[in-house]
Design a protein around this motif. Structure first.
Motif, short mmCIF file in Angstrom:
data_model
loop_
_atom_site.label_atom_id
_atom_site.label_comp_id
_atom_site.label_asym_id
_atom_site.label_seq_id
_atom_site.Cartn_x
_atom_site.Cartn_y
_atom_site.Cartn_z
N LEU A 47 -37.92 0.59 -29.24
CA LEU A 47 -39.07 1.52 -29.16
C LEU A 47 -38.84 2.21 -27.78
O LEU A 47 -38.63 1.72 -26.89
N PRO A 48 -38.98 3.60 -27.90
CA PRO A 48 -38.82 4.30 -26.42
C PRO A 48 -39.89 4.14 -25.40
O PRO A 48 -41.00 3.72 -25.93
N VAL A 49 -39.44 3.87 -24.40
CA VAL A 49 -40.42 3.47 -22.86
C VAL A 49 -40.87 4.83 -22.40
O VAL A 49 -40.00 5.55 -22.19
N GLY A 50 -42.28 4.89 -22.22
CA GLY A 50 -42.93 6.01 -21.37
C GLY A 50 -43.69 5.23 -20.37
O GLY A 50 -44.13 4.42 -20.30
N VAL A 51 -43.59 6.17 -19.02
CA VAL A 51 -44.25 5.74 -17.88
C VAL A 51 -45.14 6.62 -17.68
O VAL A 51 -44.97 7.91 -17.58
N PHE A 52 -46.58 6.03 -17.48
CA PHE A 52 -47.68 6.95 -17.39
C PHE A 52 -48.61 6.76 -16.12
O PHE A 52 -48.40 5.70 -15.77
N ARG A 53 -49.42 7.55 -15.71
CA ARG A 53 -50.42 7.59 -14.97
C ARG A 53 -51.86 8.33 -15.36
O ARG A 53 -51.66 9.29 -16.13
N GLY A 54 -52.85 7.44 -15.43
CA GLY A 54 -54.10 8.10 -15.92
C GLY A 54 -54.35 7.85 -17.37
O GLY A 54 -53.45 7.42 -18.11
N GLN A 55 -55.50 8.05 -17.70
CA GLN A 55 -56.06 7.81 -19.23
C GLN A 55 -56.48 8.72 -19.86
O GLN A 55 -56.99 10.04 -19.41
N GLY A 56 -56.38 8.91 -21.17
CA GLY A 56 -56.89 10.07 -22.05
C GLY A 56 -56.40 11.34 -21.76
O GLY A 56 -55.23 11.46 -21.65
N GLU A 57 -57.38 12.26 -21.46
CA GLU A 57 -56.68 13.54 -21.50
C GLU A 57 -56.19 14.00 -19.89
O GLU A 57 -55.51 14.85 -19.56
N ASP A 58 -56.27 12.78 -19.00
CA ASP A 58 -55.70 12.89 -17.70
C ASP A 58 -54.37 12.25 -17.55
O ASP A 58 -53.69 12.03 -16.51
N ALA A 59 -53.98 11.80 -18.69
CA ALA A 59 -52.55 10.86 -18.82
C ALA A 59 -51.58 11.78 -18.46
O ALA A 59 -51.39 13.02 -19.11
N ARG A 60 -50.43 11.35 -17.68
CA ARG A 60 -49.52 12.30 -17.20
C ARG A 60 -48.23 11.27 -17.38
O ARG A 60 -48.16 10.39 -16.82
N LYS A 61 -47.35 11.93 -18.01
CA LYS A 61 -46.02 11.26 -18.07
C LYS A 61 -45.11 11.23 -16.92
O LYS A 61 -45.08 12.51 -16.44
N LEU A 62 -44.78 10.19 -16.49
CA LEU A 62 -43.67 10.23 -15.42
C LEU A 62 -42.60 9.91 -15.71
O LEU A 62 -42.06 9.31 -16.71
N PRO A 63 -41.54 10.13 -14.68
CA PRO A 63 -39.99 9.58 -15.07
C PRO A 63 -40.09 7.96 -14.98
O PRO A 63 -40.68 7.63 -14.08
N THR A 64 -38.83 7.69 -15.77
CA THR A 64 -38.73 6.23 -15.73
C THR A 64 -38.07 5.77 -14.56
O THR A 64 -36.77 6.28 -14.28
N PRO A 65 -38.71 4.96 -13.48
CA PRO A 65 -37.93 4.56 -12.31
C PRO A 65 -36.40 4.00 -12.51
O PRO A 65 -36.21 3.03 -13.64
N TRP A 66 -35.24 4.06 -11.85
CA TRP A 66 -34.26 3.22 -11.91
C TRP A 66 -34.11 1.97 -12.40
O TRP A 66 -33.38 1.29 -13.07
N TRP A 67 -34.92 1.18 -11.29
CA TRP A 67 -35.11 -0.20 -11.57
C TRP A 67 -35.49 -0.73 -12.96
O TRP A 67 -35.11 -1.86 -13.35
N LEU A 68 -36.38 -0.18 -13.54
CA LEU A 68 -36.75 -0.36 -15.02
C LEU A 68 -35.74 -0.04 -15.99
O LEU A 68 -35.70 -0.60 -17.05
N GLU A 69 -34.75 0.72 -15.92
CA GLU A 69 -33.77 1.07 -16.67
C GLU A 69 -32.75 -0.34 -16.90
O GLU A 69 -32.25 -0.43 -18.02
N ASP A 70 -32.67 -1.20 -16.01
CA ASP A 70 -32.04 -2.27 -15.78
C ASP A 70 -32.56 -3.43 -15.14
O ASP A 70 -32.26 -3.80 -14.12
N PRO A 71 -33.74 -4.07 -15.81
CA PRO A 71 -34.65 -5.10 -15.16
C PRO A 71 -34.03 -6.36 -14.39
O PRO A 71 -34.29 -6.74 -13.44
#
Length: 376
Positions: A47-71
Motif C-alpha cells: 500500500l502507498p505510504v503517505g507522510v502527514f502533519r495535522g489532522q482533519g482539514e488541517d492535514a498536510r501531506k509532506l515528502p517522504t524522508p529519505w531514511w524511510l524509503e529504506d529503513p
C-alpha cells in the motif's frame, strides 16, 4: 539460515502432535497458512505510504524522508522491510530489531530486523533481558521490540500460529499422509491376475517381472496369453475422509488470521458468489482483518518521523474499482466540491487543464467550440 536448514524443517511427522513448528517457517508448509500470511503481508507492504502533519482539514501531506524509503539501509526498500516485519508478527507475534541509527531529535532512522527465532528473553531482577543467537544484548536502548496479541503479565506477544498449532499440524499431517498414500506404496497400485490357470510362486514372479519390464519406460504394447486381467486400484473421494479433512483444516488455517481471509482465498463457505458479496468480502477483509495490521504498521513507521508527523497507508488502493465505479465516484466528488477537475485528472494519470483548479461548477466548464464559433 542456510538452504539445508530450511529444508530440514520439512521433516516427516507420524502424527499432528509431532509436527515441528519450532521454527517460524515450519507452519508455512500448510498452503492455507502461507497464502494467508502472504496475503496480509503483501497488502501491508504494497500500500502507498503517505507522510502527514495535522489532522482533519488541517492535514498536510509532506515528502517522504529519505531514511524511510529504506529503513534498514540494505537497499531492498521500504516494501521489503514492511513485508519482513509483517511476517515476523504473523508467525511469531513479535518483531525484534537492532536500532542502527537515531536522529538527534530521538526518532528512528535505521533498524535492521532480526529473525524472530534468533531472539531469547528472560527476566532479571524485574527487567527484561534479551539475547541474539545466545549473545546477550548489552545496550537495551538499541534493541527494538514490538509485539501483537499481548496478554497481561507476559512480555512476548502471541502469534496466530502459536495459538492454533494443532489445527495447522493437522493440515500438515494430512498432506503428508496423502503423499505417502499415493507415493510410498501404502496400498498396491494395481492387481494383475489370471483367471484361467493356477500359478506357483515362480510363475507369479516371472509374470510380474515381464509386465514391469514391458511398462517401465518403453511405451511398447504388453502382450499376454488368455486369462489375464489388469485392474487398477483407485481411492474414491467420497470414501476418503482425508480429502474432506484437508478441505476443512485448510479453511480453518486461513480463518486463524482473521475474518474474510478464507473466503478471499477461495475456500468454500457454502454460499453462492455474486458481484455484490465479492465487494462485501473486500470490505470485510479491510475492516475486520486488515485494519489492525495497517494501524500497527502505521504506528511503527511513524516512529521514524519527528513529532507531530505521522504515516498513513492509503487504504483506497486496496479497494480497486472498475472504470464505471471510478467515474461515478469522481462525479460525486466534483459535484460536492470534494475534488477539483485537475485532482481527478491526476488520479486518472491525465495532464492538467488551465481551468481545472477552481471548484467545479457549470460556469467553469470549458466553452463549447461549436457554440463559440457560431457566436462569432
Amino acid at each position: 539460515m542456510s538452504l539445508d536448514q530450511v529444508l530440514s524443517l520439512f521433516k516427516t511427522a507420524r502424527s499432528y502432535g509431532d509436527v515441528d513448528l519450532s521454527r517460524a517457517e515450519s507452519s508455512l508448509q500448510a498452503v492455507a497458512v502461507w497464502s494467508a500470511c502472504d496475503l496480509i503481508a503483501s497488502i501491508v507492504s504494497e500500500l502507498p505510504v503517505g507522510v502527514f502533519r495535522g489532522q482533519g482539514e488541517d492535514a498536510r501531506k509532506l515528502p517522504t524522508p529519505w531514511w524511510l524509503e529504506d529503513p534498514d539501509g540494505s537497499g531492498h526498500g521500504l516494501a521489503d522491510w514492511r513485508y519482513q516485519a509483517m511476517m515476523s508478527w504473523l508467525l511469531r507475534g513479535n518483531l525484534f530489531g537492532d536500532e542502527l541509527q537515531r536522529a538527534t531529535a530521538g526518532f528512528l532512522q535505521q533498524v535492521r530486523l532480526f529473525h524472530p527465532d534468533e531472539i531469547s528473553g528472560w527476566m532479571d531482577e524485574g527487567e527484561v533481558r534479551w539475547a541474539v543467537n545466545g549473545q546477550q544484548v548489552t545496550d537495551s536502548r538499541a534493541f527494538l521490540h514490538r509485539r501483537v496479541n499481548p496478554l497481561p503479565g507476559v512480555e512476548l506477544g502471541m502469534s496466530p500460529v502459536r495459538l492454533h498449532a494443532t489445527t495447522i499440524g493437522l493440515q500438515l499431517t494430512g498432506s503428508r499422509f496423502g503423499l505417502q498414500w499415493f507415493q510410498d506404496g501404502a496400498h498396491p497400485s494395481a492387481i494383475l491376475k489370471n483367471s484361467e490357470v493356477t500359478l506357483d510362486d515362480g510363475q507369479v514372479r516371472t509374470a510380474k517381472d515381464r509386465f514391469l519390464a514391458a511398462v517401465r519406460g518403453t511405451r511398447e504394447p504388453v502382450v499376454f496369453g488368455k486369462g489375464w486381467e489388469y485392474e487398477t486400484i483407485q481411492v474414491a473421494p467420497e470414501e476418503s475422509q482425508f480429502l474432506q479433512t484437508q478441505g476443512y483444516s485448510a479453511a480453518e488455517c486461513a480463518r486463524i488470521f482473521g475474518p474474510g481471509i478464507a473466503e478471499i482465498l477461495g475456500y468454500e463457505t457454502g454460499g453462492s458468489m455474486t458481484y455484490a458479496n465479492i465487494q462485501d468480502r473486500e470490505l470485510t477483509l479491510l475492516k475486520f482483518s486488515m485494519g489492525k495490521w495497517l494501524r500497527r504498521m502505521e504506528r511503527l513507521l511513524s516512529d521514524f518521523l519527528p513529532r507531530p508527523q505521522y504515516v498513513k497507508l492509503n487504504r483506497d488502493a486496496l479497494l480497486e474499482t472498475n472504470t464505471l465505479q471510478r467515474y461515478t465516484a469522481h462525479a460525486s466528488a466534483l459535484s460536492n466540491n470534494w475534488e477539483t477537475i485537475n485532482e481527478v485528472r491526476r488520479l486518472e494519470e491525465l495532464p492538467p487543464v488551465p481551468w481545472g483548479d477552481a471548484p467545479f461548477t457549470p460556469a467553469t466548464a470549458p466553452p463549447d467550440t461549436d457554440d463559440a464559433e457560431a457566436e462569432e
